[in-house]
Motif scaffolding. Structure first.
Motif, mmCIF file in Angstrom:
data_model
loop_
_atom_site.group_PDB
_atom_site.id
_atom_site.type_symbol
_atom_site.label_atom_id
_atom_site.label_comp_id
_atom_site.label_asym_id
_atom_site.label_seq_id
_atom_site.Cartn_x
_atom_site.Cartn_y
_atom_site.Cartn_z
ATOM 1 N N GLU A 99 32.563 38.706 47.717
ATOM 2 C CA GLU A 99 33.691 39.039 48.559
ATOM 3 C C GLU A 99 33.245 39.724 49.848
ATOM 4 N N ASN B 137 42.050 39.977 32.849
ATOM 5 C CA ASN B 137 41.398 39.549 34.087
ATOM 6 C C ASN B 137 42.067 40.148 35.322
ATOM 7 N N THR C 126 49.425 33.565 40.216
ATOM 8 C CA THR C 126 48.499 32.528 39.773
ATOM 9 C C THR C 126 49.275 31.538 38.903
ATOM 10 N N ALA D 162 35.286 33.956 37.983
ATOM 11 C CA ALA D 162 36.493 34.252 37.205
ATOM 12 C C ALA D 162 36.614 33.318 36.007
ATOM 13 N N GLU D 163 36.269 32.062 36.214
ATOM 14 C CA GLU D 163 36.327 31.088 35.115
ATOM 15 C C GLU D 163 35.328 31.457 34.015
ATOM 16 N N ASP E 220 35.934 32.105 42.304
ATOM 17 C CA ASP E 220 36.678 31.300 41.327
ATOM 18 C C ASP E 220 35.800 30.907 40.143
#
Length: 234
Positions: A157, A204, A190, A92-93, A89
């Protein structure tokens, strides 16, 4: 300068003929009016703008800005992501923040194209055609940042525990071969947050803007999202 010289020449002609007959003075005045009209026509033609030339200039300028900015943003991401805490997360940000910088450049270029459309009274279809060309450059370049994110997210992951299954009996294995189980495509969703834009979300997610809008029942010509909306990305 030419306009100033023309005025001086006309003034000299008027002074020179001031002592002549009325007929000659009238002829000189008529010549002066004709010259002024021709000068005004040339200036009006010079000031007119060809929308296609303006669109192409904006596309070239902002495509270069986007392409020039991309390598630096990829380097920034690769330098900063090892210090991120919070797993995928957080990565991704960080990726979104870099992609948004390209989106700002793209949006600025599209805004200038909208100004050309408004000032030249050009058609909507021509504006959309040129803006899509700039969006395509943005989508292609932002994908390079997304690829850097995907590479960096892979070790995170893969750290999840792996579950091993016992081997099936030969008969069960044969049955599994004969009757394969079809798997439905996995859907991913999302939330549309304040400050998000469709270009960043699509990039993304690794899909095109058109595909993203299609998944959510919209098109490029008509779409609307509000902060807090649940949106589908796969």
């Amino acid at each position: 300068m030419k306009k100033a010289l023309l005025g001086i020449a006309l003034l000299s002609a008027i002074v020179f003929t001031s002592g002549c007959t009325n007929g000659k003075t009238t002829s000189t005045d008529a010549t002066s009016d004709q010259s002024t009209t021709e000068t005004t026509t040339v200036e009006s033609t010079t000031e007119s703008i060809d929308p296609e030339v303006a669109y192409q200039s904006i596309l070239d300028d902002y495509s270069k800005k986007i392409k020039d900015a991309t390598p630096g943003l990829v380097d920034e991401y690769n330098t900063e992501y090892p210090q991120q805490q919070g797993g995928v997360d957080a990565l991704a940000e960080l990726s979104n923040a870099k992609v948004e910088k390209l989106a700002e450049i793209s949006n600025e270029g599209i805004s200038k194209m909208a100004d050309v459309k408004s000032e030249s009274k050009d058609g909507q279809s021509s504006y959309e055609e040129w803006s899509k060309k700039l969006m395509a450059v943005y989508t292609e370049e932002s994908q390079k940042i997304v690829e850097a994110y995907q590479v960096s997210a892979t070790p995170v992951e893969s750290s999840e525990p792996v579950v091993y299954q016992q081997e099936e009996e030969p008969q069960q294995q044969q049955q599994a071969v004969e009757q394969p189980v079809s798997q439905a495509p996995v859907e991913e969703y999302t939330t549309f947050n304040k400050g998000d834009d469709i270009n960043t979300i699509a990039a993304n997610a690794g899909i095109s803007v058109e595909k993203f809008l299609e998944l959510n029942g919209f098109t490029l010509d008509q779409y609307f999202f509000s902060p807090g909306d649940t949106i589908r990305i796969k």
